[in-house]
Design an enzyme around this catalytic site. Structure first.
Site, short mmCIF file in Angstrom:
data_model
loop_
_atom_site.label_atom_id
_atom_site.label_comp_id
_atom_site.label_asym_id
_atom_site.label_seq_id
_atom_site.Cartn_x
_atom_site.Cartn_y
_atom_site.Cartn_z
N ARG A 215 1.29 -1.32 -0.15
CA ARG A 215 0.06 0.25 -0.03
C ARG A 215 0.82 1.12 -0.04
O ARG A 215 2.08 1.13 1.27
CB ARG A 215 -1.11 0.06 0.64
CG ARG A 215 -1.56 1.31 1.28
CD ARG A 215 -2.84 1.20 2.35
NE ARG A 215 -3.20 2.56 2.49
CZ ARG A 215 -3.25 3.71 3.36
NH1 ARG A 215 -3.12 3.08 4.94
NH2 ARG A 215 -4.08 4.69 3.86
N HIS B 230 -2.78 10.83 0.93
CA HIS B 230 -1.91 10.65 2.60
C HIS B 230 -1.63 11.77 2.79
O HIS B 230 -1.11 12.38 3.13
CB HIS B 230 -1.18 9.82 2.01
CG HIS B 230 -1.31 8.81 3.90
ND1 HIS B 230 -1.56 7.39 3.70
CD2 HIS B 230 -0.86 9.12 4.68
CE1 HIS B 230 -1.24 7.32 5.28
NE2 HIS B 230 -0.78 8.04 5.96
N GLU C 157 -7.56 7.85 6.17
CA GLU C 157 -7.66 8.30 7.79
C GLU C 157 -8.44 9.94 7.41
O GLU C 157 -7.98 11.47 8.03
CB GLU C 157 -6.37 8.93 8.72
CG GLU C 157 -6.25 7.48 9.16
CD GLU C 157 -5.37 6.93 10.51
OE1 GLU C 157 -5.24 8.24 10.15
OE2 GLU C 157 -5.10 5.84 10.49
N TYR D 227 -5.21 0.95 15.57
CA TYR D 227 -3.73 0.75 15.73
C TYR D 227 -4.34 0.57 17.37
O TYR D 227 -3.93 0.19 18.39
CB TYR D 227 -3.13 2.44 15.93
CG TYR D 227 -2.75 2.28 15.16
CD1 TYR D 227 -1.14 1.97 14.57
CD2 TYR D 227 -3.31 3.11 13.64
CE1 TYR D 227 -0.22 1.97 13.48
CE2 TYR D 227 -2.46 2.94 12.94
CZ TYR D 227 -1.34 2.40 12.53
OH TYR D 227 -0.57 3.07 11.24
N GLU E 79 -4.37 -0.10 8.15
CA GLU E 79 -2.28 0.35 8.27
C GLU E 79 -2.84 -0.49 10.26
O GLU E 79 -3.94 -0.55 10.39
CB GLU E 79 -2.55 1.60 8.77
CG GLU E 79 -1.79 2.59 7.79
CD GLU E 79 -2.27 3.48 8.28
OE1 GLU E 79 -1.70 4.66 9.20
OE2 GLU E 79 -2.09 4.78 7.09
C1 FCB Z 1 -1.20 7.22 11.24
C2 FCB Z 1 -1.12 7.54 9.49
C3 FCB Z 1 0.08 7.13 8.93
C4 FCB Z 1 0.80 7.63 10.30
C5 FCB Z 1 -0.01 5.96 11.21
C6 FCB Z 1 1.42 6.15 12.37
O1 FCB Z 1 -2.75 7.22 11.45
O2 FCB Z 1 -2.09 7.36 8.49
O3 FCB Z 1 0.43 7.62 8.30
O4 FCB Z 1 1.34 8.28 10.95
O5 FCB Z 1 -0.37 7.30 12.09
#
Ligand code: FCB
Length: 515
Positions: A143, A187, A232, A362, A421
């Site tokens: 990606r 992005h 995001e 995350y 991610e």
């Molecule tokens: C996400 C972002 C990516 C990176 C990670 C750690 O929120 O999409 O660009 O900064 O966090």
């Protein structure tokens, strides 16, 4: 929440591990008896051989420390993720136009240590080396994001062929290495020329984004089969236009900020339409969203239901409006006079059907049922002792990557999901003998991927996982101070060194699961 689904559909899971297969034919007890019988019948010689024997037995029993076992479905896409401004550098090359991040990072005091993305990982020049790293890992997917200002230096107008050529080379290099490209179109590196005209405070930016996305999809879709419109939306709007900690560093009031969110989701929706019109039939179109991963504080019916309600409401102006084509009543009520202005046509565009939903996961948002609240839930604040990785915001909660795809699937029934991610920062140290033993990152990944396996085993349509990130890179306002890569980068020499976590990921890909 109302939508129920079949749990644990066995046809979705391909068990590749022979031991598991054998065990599934035997009852637990008879399997244990068989194993202890086999081990018990071994006659152990005295001396050195006897001492090594217990170790070989441990190996026989599986991969030590793998946590949740079970293979992922055949064809599961194991990948890595990066973004243009965070890795490319080459900011003055190939006719690239200035972006809001070029401007912002050069304002003193905005970024830790005064870092900028001017050089970053120099991937603009070193993309072949980076693709070779991916190939060595056995990655199936990559990606990456396209820098809008390489294609349209001023955000609109005539395309810049040198920029198109660069991404053609990247895509060809990936395909040559047997790696499927997954392309993100935005992005966060908005062309400065558009910010000068209002940026995401202007509806014109939504249209300009759709035009750029349509054009870029058109030139790449002979080889790129998956496009994500945006990454995001919440992050670049909240941090960029409300908190002012990210480019362009603006702090709007509630009403004007709500309108920014609306123009951003409209930009996504218009881009979906433009991509449908310009790309080859069968091209898969989605987005990469960081929907708050609402997790029940306890796994009981009332808290799970509360987490489902929270998934809709906490993400009302982002994923919810995109997947439902309308703002929730709760959101409009909460904002009152500050609610965004919109037309029915805009809502229709925002709700354009998607082929897949990408989730960036995350950290967890812990939710509990709360009958005292009209909305039915409360978000529980983390105690001061709550564990986190090197970035203070990155609290650890592997369950997030189980509940996020599960609740999204049950609420909206997407055709396909990707984890676009997941990963973490660690306080990595390069040892004198050139190694990075990031045991904490391995711990984080092992536990999150174990929970993802749980979601897949229950039949959630997760098709792939993209680890953030292939390389240490420019981590926005934290500069180079927070390392998220599974490959260590010495930013003075650009030397890349695989970390322990890279070996972990390679092994996992080889086994198609934790083992
Ligand atoms: C996400 C972002 C990516 C990176 C990670 C750690 O929120 O999409 O660009 O900064 O966090």
């Amino acid at each position: 929440m109302s939508r129920k689904r079949d749990m644990g559909r066995p046809d979705r899971v391909v068990w590749r591990d022979r031991r598991i297969h054998l065990a599934s034919f035997l009852s637990r007890r008879s399997f244990a008896q068989l194993m202890s019988g086999m081990l018990g019948s071994l006659s152990l010689p005295r001396g050195a051989a006897a001492e090594t024997e217990p170790i070989s037995r441990i190996r026989e029993m599986g991969h030590p420390g793998s946590g949740v076992g079970g293979a992922f479905p055949e064809g599961f896409v194991w990948g890595s993720a990066t973004a243009s401004y965070q890795v490319e550098g080459g900011v003055h090359e190939g006719g690239r136009g200035k972006t809001i991040w070029d401007t912002f990072t050069h304002i003193p005091g905005t970024i830790a240590h005064g870092d900028t993305g001017d050089v970053a990982d120099d991937s603009y020049h070193r993309y072949k080396e980076d693709v070779a790293i991916m190939k060595a890992l056995g990655l199936k997917g990559c990606r990456f994001s396209v820098a809008w200002s390489r294609i349209f230096p001023n955000g609109a107008g005539a395309p810049n062929q040198a920029g198109v050529d660069y991404y053609n080379r990247v895509v060809d290099e990936l395909l040559g290495a047997g790696i499927e490209p997954y392309c993100t179109l935005f992005h966060w590196d908005l062309p400065q020329a558009l910010e000068d005209k209002g940026g995401w405070q202007s509806r014109d930016t939504s249209q300009a984004f759709a035009d750029y996305a349509g054009y870029t999809g058109g030139v790449l879709s002979d080889r790129v089969k998956h496009f994500m419109t945006m990454n995001e939306i919440r992050s670049f709007t909240e941090l960029g236009y409300s908190e002012g900690r990210f480019a362009p560093g603006i702090k709007l009031n509630t009403g004007r900020f709500a309108q920014v969110n609306h123009w951003a989701v409209l930009g996504h929706g218009l881009a979906v339409g433009a991509l449908r019109a310009s790309t080859k039939a069968g091209t898969q179109i989605g987005l990469a969203d960081n929907a708050q991963a609402t997790c029940p504080v306890l796994d009981t019916a009332e808290h799970v239901k509360a987490a489902g309600i929270a998934m809709r409401e906490q993400n009302a102006q982002y994923l919810t409006v995109i997947l439902e084509g309308r703002y929730t009543e709760g959101y409009l009520k909460r904002l009152g006079k500050d609610a965004p202005k919109f037309t029915p046509e805009e809502m229709k565009a925002i709700g354009s059907p998607l082929d897949f939903v990408g989730l960036n996961v995350y950290q967890p948002t812990w939710v509990m049922a709360d009958p005292a609240q009209e909305i039915g839930y409360t978000v529980v604040k983390d105690p001061a002792s709550y564990p986190h990785m090197a970035s203070p915001w990155l609290t650890v909660g592997p369950e997030a990557i189980y509940w996020s795809p599960k609740l999204v699937s049950e609420l909206w029934g997407p055709k396909a999901l990707y984890i676009t991610e997941n990963g973490c920062s660690s306080a990595d140290v390069l040892t004198a003998d050139g190694r990075v033993l990031d045991t904490d990152r391995v711990m984080y990944l092992r536990n999150y991927i174990g929970q993802l396996q749980r979601a897949v085993a229950e039949g959630m349509p997760v098709k792939g996982y993209f680890l953030w990130s292939l390389l240490d890179n420019f981590e926005w306002a934290d500069g180079y101070g927070k390392r998220f890569g599974i490959t260590y980068v010495d930013f003075k020499t650009q030397k890349r060194t695989p970390k322990l976590s890279s070996e972990f990921y390679k092994n996992l890909i080889g086994r198609n699961g934790l083992g």
